[in-house]
Motif scaffolding. Structure first.
Motif, PDB file in Angstrom:
ATOM      1  N   CYS A 199      44.501  67.881  20.118  1.00 37.23           N
ATOM      2  CA  CYS A 199      44.742  68.453  18.782  1.00 37.23           C
ATOM      3  C   CYS A 199      44.108  67.600  17.684  1.00 37.23           C
ATOM      4  CB  CYS A 199      46.244  68.549  18.505  1.00 37.23           C
ATOM      5  SG  CYS A 199      47.094  69.754  19.523  1.00 37.23           S
ATOM      6  N   LYS A 200      44.191  66.287  17.873  1.00 36.53           N
ATOM      7  CA  LYS A 200      43.672  65.389  16.853  1.00 36.53           C
ATOM      8  C   LYS A 200      42.142  65.530  16.748  1.00 36.53           C
ATOM      9  CE  LYS A 200      44.033  60.607  15.439  1.00 36.53           C
ATOM     10  NZ  LYS A 200      44.593  59.305  15.747  1.00 36.53           N
ATOM     11  N   GLU A 201      41.501  65.544  17.898  1.00 34.67           N
ATOM     12  CA  GLU A 201      40.038  65.664  17.898  1.00 34.67           C
ATOM     13  C   GLU A 201      39.598  66.995  17.295  1.00 34.67           C
ATOM     14  OE1 GLU A 201      38.940  63.060  21.891  1.00 34.67           O
ATOM     15  OE2 GLU A 201      39.696  65.085  22.140  1.00 34.67           O
ATOM     16  N   LEU A 202      40.355  68.037  17.633  1.00 33.56           N
ATOM     17  CA  LEU A 202      39.990  69.360  17.090  1.00 33.56           C
ATOM     18  C   LEU A 202      40.144  69.403  15.580  1.00 33.56           C
ATOM     19  CD1 LEU A 202      41.478  71.841  19.696  1.00 33.56           C
ATOM     20  CD2 LEU A 202      39.129  71.867  18.863  1.00 33.56           C
ATOM     21  N   SER A 203      41.218  68.798  15.076  1.00 30.72           N
ATOM     22  CA  SER A 203      41.418  68.897  13.621  1.00 30.72           C
ATOM     23  C   SER A 203      40.407  68.015  12.885  1.00 30.72           C
ATOM     24  CB  SER A 203      42.864  68.602  13.226  1.00 30.72           C
ATOM     25  OG  SER A 203      43.145  67.242  13.330  1.00 30.72           O
ATOM     26  N   GLN A 204      39.760  67.086  13.626  1.00 25.32           N
ATOM     27  CA  GLN A 204      38.711  66.284  12.979  1.00 25.32           C
ATOM     28  C   GLN A 204      37.340  66.945  13.049  1.00 25.32           C
ATOM     29  OE1 GLN A 204      39.402  62.513  14.919  1.00 25.32           O
ATOM     30  NE2 GLN A 204      40.899  61.906  13.390  1.00 25.32           N
ATOM     31  N   ILE A 205      37.044  67.567  14.193  1.00 23.95           N
ATOM     32  CA  ILE A 205      35.682  68.095  14.356  1.00 23.95           C
ATOM     33  C   ILE A 205      35.401  69.239  13.366  1.00 23.95           C
ATOM     34  CG2 ILE A 205      36.118  69.844  16.175  1.00 23.95           C
ATOM     35  CD1 ILE A 205      33.551  68.888  17.559  1.00 23.95           C
ATOM     36  N   PHE A 206      36.454  69.957  12.973  1.00 22.46           N
ATOM     37  CA  PHE A 206      36.216  71.120  12.106  1.00 22.46           C
ATOM     38  C   PHE A 206      36.353  70.817  10.610  1.00 22.46           C
ATOM     39  CE2 PHE A 206      37.154  73.331  16.147  1.00 22.46           C
ATOM     40  CZ  PHE A 206      35.935  73.989  16.253  1.00 22.46           C
ATOM     41  N   LEU A 207      36.408  69.535  10.265  1.00 26.34           N
ATOM     42  CA  LEU A 207      36.512  69.201   8.834  1.00 26.34           C
ATOM     43  C   LEU A 207      35.322  69.734   8.039  1.00 26.34           C
ATOM     44  CD1 LEU A 207      37.956  65.579   8.622  1.00 26.34           C
ATOM     45  CD2 LEU A 207      39.043  67.713   7.916  1.00 26.34           C
ATOM     46  N   TYR A 208      34.187  69.943   8.720  1.00 28.78           N
ATOM     47  CA  TYR A 208      33.011  70.448   7.995  1.00 28.78           C
ATOM     48  C   TYR A 208      33.242  71.855   7.442  1.00 28.78           C
ATOM     49  CZ  TYR A 208      31.673  73.225  12.126  1.00 28.78           C
ATOM     50  OH  TYR A 208      31.656  74.138  13.156  1.00 28.78           O
ATOM     51  N   LEU A 209      34.288  72.530   7.957  1.00 30.70           N
ATOM     52  CA  LEU A 209      34.601  73.855   7.399  1.00 30.70           C
ATOM     53  C   LEU A 209      35.619  73.749   6.255  1.00 30.70           C
ATOM     54  CD1 LEU A 209      34.840  75.935  10.701  1.00 30.70           C
ATOM     55  CD2 LEU A 209      33.007  75.993   9.000  1.00 30.70           C
ATOM     56  N   ALA A 210      36.179  72.556   6.073  1.00 29.40           N
ATOM     57  CA  ALA A 210      37.193  72.377   5.021  1.00 29.40           C
ATOM     58  C   ALA A 210      36.624  71.726   3.773  1.00 29.40           C
ATOM     59  CB  ALA A 210      38.363  71.547   5.554  1.00 29.40           C
ATOM     60  N   ASP A 211      35.561  70.924   3.950  1.00 23.37           N
ATOM     61  CA  ASP A 211      35.064  70.195   2.790  1.00 23.37           C
ATOM     62  C   ASP A 211      33.568  69.956   2.908  1.00 23.37           C
ATOM     63  OD1 ASP A 211      36.386  68.117   0.524  1.00 23.37           O
ATOM     64  OD2 ASP A 211      34.352  67.683   1.173  1.00 23.37           O
ATOM     65  N   ASP A 212      32.868  70.179   1.819  1.00 24.85           N
ATOM     66  CA  ASP A 212      31.416  70.050   1.819  1.00 24.85           C
ATOM     67  C   ASP A 212      30.958  68.651   2.219  1.00 24.85           C
ATOM     68  OD1 ASP A 212      28.797  71.030   1.417  1.00 24.85           O
ATOM     69  OD2 ASP A 212      28.709  69.957  -0.477  1.00 24.85           O
ATOM     70  N   PHE A 213      31.801  67.654   1.928  1.00 28.12           N
ATOM     71  CA  PHE A 213      31.458  66.272   2.259  1.00 28.12           C
ATOM     72  C   PHE A 213      31.093  66.129   3.739  1.00 28.12           C
ATOM     73  CE2 PHE A 213      32.789  62.050   3.717  1.00 28.12           C
ATOM     74  CZ  PHE A 213      31.989  61.268   2.913  1.00 28.12           C
ATOM     75  N   TYR A 214      31.818  66.852   4.612  1.00 29.82           N
ATOM     76  CA  TYR A 214      31.628  66.689   6.059  1.00 29.82           C
ATOM     77  C   TYR A 214      30.530  67.591   6.629  1.00 29.82           C
ATOM     78  CZ  TYR A 214      35.922  64.158   5.528  1.00 29.82           C
ATOM     79  OH  TYR A 214      36.855  63.252   5.112  1.00 29.82           O
ATOM     80  N   THR A 215      29.892  68.368   5.755  1.00 30.41           N
ATOM     81  CA  THR A 215      28.800  69.202   6.282  1.00 30.41           C
ATOM     82  C   THR A 215      27.525  68.378   6.460  1.00 30.41           C
ATOM     83  OG1 THR A 215      28.246  69.925   4.057  1.00 30.41           O
ATOM     84  CG2 THR A 215      29.626  71.409   5.356  1.00 30.41           C
ATOM     85  N   THR A 216      27.528  67.133   5.962  1.00 31.98           N
ATOM     86  CA  THR A 216      26.376  66.264   6.202  1.00 31.98           C
ATOM     87  C   THR A 216      26.815  65.101   7.074  1.00 31.98           C
ATOM     88  OG1 THR A 216      25.460  66.876   4.072  1.00 31.98           O
ATOM     89  CG2 THR A 216      24.569  64.890   5.077  1.00 31.98           C
ATOM     90  N   VAL A 217      26.217  64.981   8.248  1.00 28.19           N
ATOM     91  CA  VAL A 217      26.577  63.905   9.163  1.00 28.19           C
ATOM     92  C   VAL A 217      25.350  63.041   9.395  1.00 28.19           C
ATOM     93  CG1 VAL A 217      27.378  63.354  11.497  1.00 28.19           C
ATOM     94  CG2 VAL A 217      28.331  65.325  10.292  1.00 28.19           C
ATOM     95  N   LYS A 218      25.493  61.758   9.157  1.00 28.72           N
ATOM     96  CA  LYS A 218      24.387  60.791   9.289  1.00 28.72           C
ATOM     97  C   LYS A 218      23.127  61.305   8.594  1.00 28.72           C
ATOM     98  CE  LYS A 218      26.043  58.919  13.647  1.00 28.72           C
ATOM     99  NZ  LYS A 218      26.014  59.329  15.043  1.00 28.72           N
TER     100      LYS A 218
END
Ligand code: GLN
Length: 305
Positions: A199-218
Motif C-alpha cells: 500500500c505504501k509503495e502504491l500511494s507513492q508511485i502515483f503521486l505524479y497524478l496528485a501534484d505537478d511536482f512529481y510529474t518530473t523525475v530526475k
C-alpha cells in the motif's frame, strides 16, 4: 496529516469488525492463496508525509491498478494518437467483457477494461525493445523504488486460464487494432498485471497524478499537467468498470481497483491513498476498500466534489 491519522485509525478499527460479504478472486488460481482478512491502508500527501495502518507493508498483486502505469507509459511514448486506438468512455460492462467490441469495430471503450489495456500493451510493444524489462524500469524510475518486480507465478497462473483475454486479444486483432503478435501482447499484459507492491509503495508511485511536482523525475517529464488531468478523468469515469458511477457517488475521487483487492484513489493537490482488502464485491472491486474510502472522504470532507 495529523487530522487524517486518527480518522484512518478509527475507520480501520471499525472495518476490522465489519462482516465482509466479498469473495476473493480465485479465477486466477494463484490469487486464491492470499489470506482474505488482510487489511492495509496508506496515505501519502503531496509533501511526502506518509501514514499507514494494518497490512500496509505487505506486497500484493496489483493487477488492474497496473493499467494506470501502462497507460501513462504508452501516453508518454505515443502521445495523442493513442486515443485513436482506445476510447475514453465508460463501458458500463464488466472488465473482461467482449460485448461492445463488435459494434465498436475493435476500438475498446477505455484503457482500464481488459480490451483497452491489451491495446495499450500492444502500443507499448511497438515502442519498446524489451517490453517487460523497460516497463519495470519505467515503474522503478518514476517511484524511485528499485524493489519492484513481477510475480512470475501469478503471471503464469493467469496465462494458464486467461482464455477470455486470449479471446479479446484475437478479436481486436481481427479488426486490425492489435499490431503485434497476440501471444507477445498477452504475455506482456499478464506480466504487468502480476506486478507486486504494498500500500505504501502504491500511494507513492502515483503521486505524479496528485501534484505537478512529481510529474518530473530526475529532470525527465513523466506527463504534462494536462495529460495527468486526463488520466485522472478517465480514472474517475472508468476506473471501476460498471461500478465507476457508484465509486464516484460514494467516494468522489479518481481511483482504480485491481482484482488483487487493491484500490488507489487520488485527491489532486492533496494526496494519494491506497486500501488493500482482498475480498471483492460482485463487480470485482474490493468490498472493504470501497467502504473505507467512502467513510474516509465523508468524515474528512475530502472528495473532489
Ligand atoms: N489480470 C486481470 C484480468 O485480466 C486483471 C483484472 C482486474 O484486476 N480487474 O482478468
Amino acid at each position: 496529516m495529523e487530522n487524517y491519522k486518527k480518522i484512518i485509525e478509527d475507520i480501520y478499527l471499525d472495518l476490522k469488525d465489519v462482516e465482509d460479504t466479498g469473495k476473493i478472486a480465485d479465477y486466477i488460481p494463484e490469487l486464491a492463496f492470499v489470506a482474505p482478512d488482510n487489511l492495509g491502508i496508506n496515505i501519502t500527501t503531496i509533501n511526502k508525509e506518509s501514514f499507514g495502518v494494518g497490512d500496509f507493508e505487505k506486497k500484493f498483486s496489483i493487477q488492474s491498478i497496473a493499467k494506470i502505469l501502462s497507460l501513462t507509459f504508452a501516453y508518454k511514448l505515443e502521445g495523442e494518437p493513442l486515443w485513436k486506438r482506445v476510447d475514453v468512455e465508460p463501458s458500463g460492462n464488466p472488465f473482461n467483457s467482449l460485448l461492445q467490441l463488435e459494434a465498436d469495430l475493435g476500438k475498446p471503450r477505455n484503457p482500464f477494461i481488459n480490451s483497452g489495456a491489451l491495446v495499450v500493451c500492444d502500443v507499448l510493444l511497438s515502442h519498446l525493445e524489451n517490453p517487460k524489462e523497460d516497463f519495470l524500469n519505467f515503474c522503478k524510475e518514476i517511484s524511485n523504488n528499485t524493489s519492484l518486480s513481477y510475480n512470475e507465478k501469478v503471471a503464469q497462473s493467469e496465462k494458464s486460464v486467461g482464455f477470455r483475454n486470449v479471446a479479446l486479444c484475437n478479436f481486436i486483432k481481427s479488426f486490425g487494432n492489435i499490431k503485434n503478435n497476440v501471444d507477445d501482447v498477452l504475455d506482456f499484459y499478464f506480466h504487468i498485471c502480476s506486478l507486486e507492491m504494498n500500500c505504501k509503495e502504491l500511494s507513492q508511485i502515483f503521486l505524479y497524478l496528485a501534484d505537478d511536482f512529481y510529474t518530473t523525475v530526475k529532470g525527465k517529464r513523466i506527463l504534462t499537467m494536462n495529460e495527468a488531468k486526463r488520466i485522472n478523468a478517465v480514472m474517475l469515469t472508468c476506473g471501476f468498470y460498471d461500478e465507476s458511477g457508484e465509486f464516484a457517488f460514494r467516494v468522489g475521487l479518481p481511483g482504480k481497483s485491481g482484482v488483487g483487492g487493491g484500490i488507489i484513489a487520488i485527491h489532486p493537490d492533496k494526496f494519494c491513498m491506497t486500501v488493500w482488502s482482498p475480498k471483492l464485491n460482485e463487480k470485482g472491486n474490493s468490498y472493504k476498500g470501497m467502504l473505507f474510502l467512502e467513510k474516509f472522504t465523508t468524515k474528512t470532507a475530502s472528495s473532489i466534489f
